[in-house]
Design a protein around this motif. Sequence first.
Motif, PDB file in Angstrom:
ATOM      1  N   MET A   5       0.845  -1.199   0.000  1.00  0.00           N
ATOM      2  CA  MET A   5       0.000   0.000   0.000  1.00  0.00           C
ATOM      3  C   MET A   5       0.882   1.251   0.000  1.00  0.00           C
ATOM      4  N   ALA A   6       0.593   2.171  -0.911  1.00  0.00           N
ATOM      5  CA  ALA A   6       1.370   3.404  -0.990  1.00  0.00           C
ATOM      6  C   ALA A   6       1.080   4.290   0.219  1.00  0.00           C
ATOM      7  N   TYR A   7       2.125   4.856   0.785  1.00  0.00           N
ATOM      8  CA  TYR A   7       1.945   5.752   1.913  1.00  0.00           C
ATOM      9  C   TYR A   7       3.051   6.791   1.897  1.00  0.00           C
ATOM     10  N   LYS A   8       2.817   7.851   2.667  1.00  0.00           N
ATOM     11  CA  LYS A   8       3.856   8.853   2.863  1.00  0.00           C
ATOM     12  C   LYS A   8       3.867   9.218   4.334  1.00  0.00           C
ATOM     13  N   THR A   9       4.893   9.934   4.748  1.00  0.00           N
ATOM     14  CA  THR A   9       4.976  10.356   6.142  1.00  0.00           C
ATOM     15  C   THR A   9       4.893  11.873   6.229  1.00  0.00           C
ATOM     16  N   PHE A  10       4.471  12.321   7.386  1.00  0.00           N
ATOM     17  CA  PHE A  10       4.283  13.756   7.636  1.00  0.00           C
ATOM     18  C   PHE A  10       4.682  14.034   9.073  1.00  0.00           C
ATOM     19  N   ALA A  11       5.392  15.147   9.291  1.00  0.00           N
ATOM     20  CA  ALA A  11       5.828  15.523  10.642  1.00  0.00           C
ATOM     21  C   ALA A  11       5.081  16.768  11.111  1.00  0.00           C
ATOM     22  N   ALA A  12       4.580  16.714  12.333  1.00  0.00           N
ATOM     23  CA  ALA A  12       3.948  17.863  12.984  1.00  0.00           C
ATOM     24  C   ALA A  12       4.841  18.300  14.133  1.00  0.00           C
ATOM     25  N   ILE A  13       5.257  19.569  14.125  1.00  0.00           N
ATOM     26  CA  ILE A  13       6.200  20.079  15.126  1.00  0.00           C
ATOM     27  C   ILE A  13       5.571  21.248  15.876  1.00  0.00           C
ATOM     28  N   ASP A  14       5.605  21.156  17.195  1.00  0.00           N
ATOM     29  CA  ASP A  14       5.056  22.193  18.069  1.00  0.00           C
ATOM     30  C   ASP A  14       6.191  22.818  18.878  1.00  0.00           C
ATOM     31  N   VAL A  15       6.500  24.088  18.578  1.00  0.00           N
ATOM     32  CA  VAL A  15       7.495  24.838  19.349  1.00  0.00           C
ATOM     33  C   VAL A  15       6.729  25.625  20.402  1.00  0.00           C
ATOM     34  N   GLY A  16       6.566  25.014  21.574  1.00  0.00           N
ATOM     35  CA  GLY A  16       5.718  25.586  22.607  1.00  0.00           C
ATOM     36  C   GLY A  16       6.463  26.434  23.618  1.00  0.00           C
ATOM     37  N   SER A  17       5.734  26.870  24.649  1.00  0.00           N
ATOM     38  CA  SER A  17       6.307  27.727  25.679  1.00  0.00           C
ATOM     39  C   SER A  17       7.182  26.957  26.648  1.00  0.00           C
ATOM     40  N   LYS A  76      -9.509  21.163  16.839  1.00  0.00           N
ATOM     41  CA  LYS A  76      -9.659  20.161  15.786  1.00  0.00           C
ATOM     42  C   LYS A  76      -9.132  18.799  16.236  1.00  0.00           C
ATOM     43  N   GLY A  77      -7.946  18.815  16.843  1.00  0.00           N
ATOM     44  CA  GLY A  77      -7.383  17.564  17.341  1.00  0.00           C
ATOM     45  C   GLY A  77      -8.271  16.932  18.393  1.00  0.00           C
ATOM     46  N   LEU A 100      -1.059  19.876  20.370  1.00  0.00           N
ATOM     47  CA  LEU A 100      -1.112  20.653  19.134  1.00  0.00           C
ATOM     48  C   LEU A 100      -0.783  19.804  17.913  1.00  0.00           C
ATOM     49  N   CYS A 101       0.140  18.859  18.056  1.00  0.00           N
ATOM     50  CA  CYS A 101       0.505  17.997  16.918  1.00  0.00           C
ATOM     51  C   CYS A 101      -0.709  17.246  16.380  1.00  0.00           C
ATOM     52  N   ASP A 102      -1.609  16.813  17.279  1.00  0.00           N
ATOM     53  CA  ASP A 102      -2.823  16.130  16.839  1.00  0.00           C
ATOM     54  C   ASP A 102      -3.685  17.064  15.994  1.00  0.00           C
ATOM     55  N   GLY A 103      -3.733  18.326  16.369  1.00  0.00           N
ATOM     56  CA  GLY A 103      -4.491  19.297  15.586  1.00  0.00           C
ATOM     57  C   GLY A 103      -3.837  19.602  14.255  1.00  0.00           C
ATOM     58  N   ASP A 141      -5.640  19.155  10.624  1.00  0.00           N
ATOM     59  CA  ASP A 141      -5.725  20.305   9.727  1.00  0.00           C
ATOM     60  C   ASP A 141      -5.105  19.991   8.371  1.00  0.00           C
ATOM     61  N   GLU A 142      -3.975  19.296   8.378  1.00  0.00           N
ATOM     62  CA  GLU A 142      -3.307  18.920   7.135  1.00  0.00           C
ATOM     63  C   GLU A 142      -4.184  17.986   6.311  1.00  0.00           C
ATOM     64  N   MET A 143      -4.793  16.997   6.954  1.00  0.00           N
ATOM     65  CA  MET A 143      -5.654  16.045   6.247  1.00  0.00           C
ATOM     66  C   MET A 143      -6.888  16.745   5.676  1.00  0.00           C
ATOM     67  N   GLU A 144      -7.393  17.718   6.417  1.00  0.00           N
ATOM     68  CA  GLU A 144      -8.565  18.465   5.956  1.00  0.00           C
ATOM     69  C   GLU A 144      -8.218  19.362   4.779  1.00  0.00           C
ATOM     70  N   LYS A 145      -7.115  20.096   4.884  1.00  0.00           N
ATOM     71  CA  LYS A 145      -6.735  21.034   3.827  1.00  0.00           C
ATOM     72  C   LYS A 145      -6.401  20.324   2.518  1.00  0.00           C
ATOM     73  N   THR A 146      -5.753  19.163   2.624  1.00  0.00           N
ATOM     74  CA  THR A 146      -5.360  18.425   1.422  1.00  0.00           C
ATOM     75  C   THR A 146      -6.446  17.461   0.947  1.00  0.00           C
ATOM     76  N   LYS A 147      -7.606  17.505   1.675  1.00  0.00           N
ATOM     77  CA  LYS A 147      -8.768  16.681   1.303  1.00  0.00           C
ATOM     78  C   LYS A 147      -8.424  15.181   1.257  1.00  0.00           C
ATOM     79  N   LYS A 148      -7.532  14.774   2.145  1.00  0.00           N
ATOM     80  CA  LYS A 148      -7.167  13.353   2.223  1.00  0.00           C
ATOM     81  C   LYS A 148      -8.097  12.585   3.152  1.00  0.00           C
ATOM     82  N   LEU A 149      -8.879  13.322   3.936  1.00  0.00           N
ATOM     83  CA  LEU A 149      -9.777  12.670   4.875  1.00  0.00           C
ATOM     84  C   LEU A 149     -10.948  13.601   5.159  1.00  0.00           C
TER      85      LEU A 149
END
Length: 513
Positions: free
Chosen positions: A1-13, A121-122, A296-299, A303-311
């Motif tokens: 199955m074709a897949y790709k990876t994506f990284a979510a990074i949160d630079v918090g306080s 969202k998350g 935040l990473c969950d959000g 957001d990425e899946m919603e914007k790219t209409k992947k889900l």
Amino acid sequence: MAYKTFAAIDVGSTDVTMKIYEITAKKGYRQLDYVSNIIELGSGTYANGYISQKSVEKLCDILNRFSQKMREYGTTEYRAYATSALREAKNKMMVLDQLKLRTGIKVEILGNSEHRFLMYKGLAVKTENFEKIVEKNTAIVDIGGGSIQISLMNNQKLTATQNISIGALRVRDRLKSFRVNVERLERVMEEYIANEIDAFKRYYMGEKALKNIIAIGDEITSLIRIVPELGIKDHFDESQLNAAFEKLISRNPSDLAAEYKIPYERATLLLPAAMTYGIFLRQSKADLIWTPNVDLCDGIIVDEMEKTKKLTFHRNFTDDIRSSVQQIAKRYYCNKDHNINVSKIADMIFEKTKNIHGLKEKERLQLEISAILHDCGKFINLNQASDNGYTIIQSTEIIGLSQKEREEIANIVKYNSIPLPDYQELQGKIGDCNYMTIAKLVAILKVANAMDRSHKQKANAYHIVVKDKKLVITIDTLNDLTLERGLFDDKADFFEQVYGIKPVLKQKGAHGI
């Protein structure tokens, strides 16, 4: 199955976190890896307004390690967001430039409303029973290092959201200077926090009792960890919170950190966090505090899946923005029927002219919000409604919108009722706003508003078509449109200046021509 990876990074306080996800066409996304490093960027920002070079060095080291981890997974797509610690820093542009040059990672700063909307969202997607919980009056309490965001929901709709600058890190560092013993510190801290929460309750909740509180933020997980004997899973009540609070009062942070394997810096934040939850629970009279494990990473991935209409998600998050805006309009006694009608007409014009204006769905939403709030300034003064409307919108957080988007809406509302100055005159007064976005949406709103100037919703239907360099608007009604016609031509002239086509008003009915 074709897949790709994506990284979510949160630079918090208080820390920097990265989650790597696998994305597939059929299964959506799943988490592959999680890394986090404690770094209190907020301590410098909240104390003196600057992030120190020492902190920048440490942050660069962390992001370089993240970059190496991304290479191990073959990850090329990512989103890296910073929140209040960088947003409030006076040297943020220098820091962002160093991060990009020294790590290759472009970090973007989130406005508060954008940050909290991603968290929301998350939460909505990751929490299994979310829709059931928010059927009853519910407060989502998001405690960060720099502030608390409180969002109210009822009947599964977002009704209000407000940010208060009493985050756990800010409170801890502020009260350090008081140099009082533990007994007095407890009282002082409660007074400091309770005053702000009480103000929120008076203005936004009144006598309304809450059924549930949903607690999100880094500290809630650590708070549960220090009381394993209570067996807390996904929620706790006031007695369980009190037990955690008593342990925090009786033990010093270093002992808690060692015993429960919590970073010392985070252990020092648990007391103000527990205090905040306790005050809010008592003042709101809620039954339970729900504790979903969301960050935040969950959000970011949602957001990425919603914007790219992947889900496709069950919840329409744009409707949450609309619901919040409707509550703002209600607070300022806006004419609901008129504003909804203006919004409907404006949306029809936007749709029929989309090949001319070249705007996207985000601008369509800005137009809708402008239509709903266009007369909010009348609440303060009928004779200065345009300026007052601008000030209200600039001062009101609209969850999910950036500062730039909100400022554009404020200008659209302002210049709906007064002439829009030339670009040369307005340049330098609208910050990062796009002048042509404002002009295009103002032109549509002026025409739409003129078509219901009587506030009586006279039309049964509208037919709009672009033909022969004209925007032909046919109104199906038996009502007299003299007032609307009298105001239409002036608005049509400005529309023609912006778009190069002339709006023409026609009537189908007894008074038609």
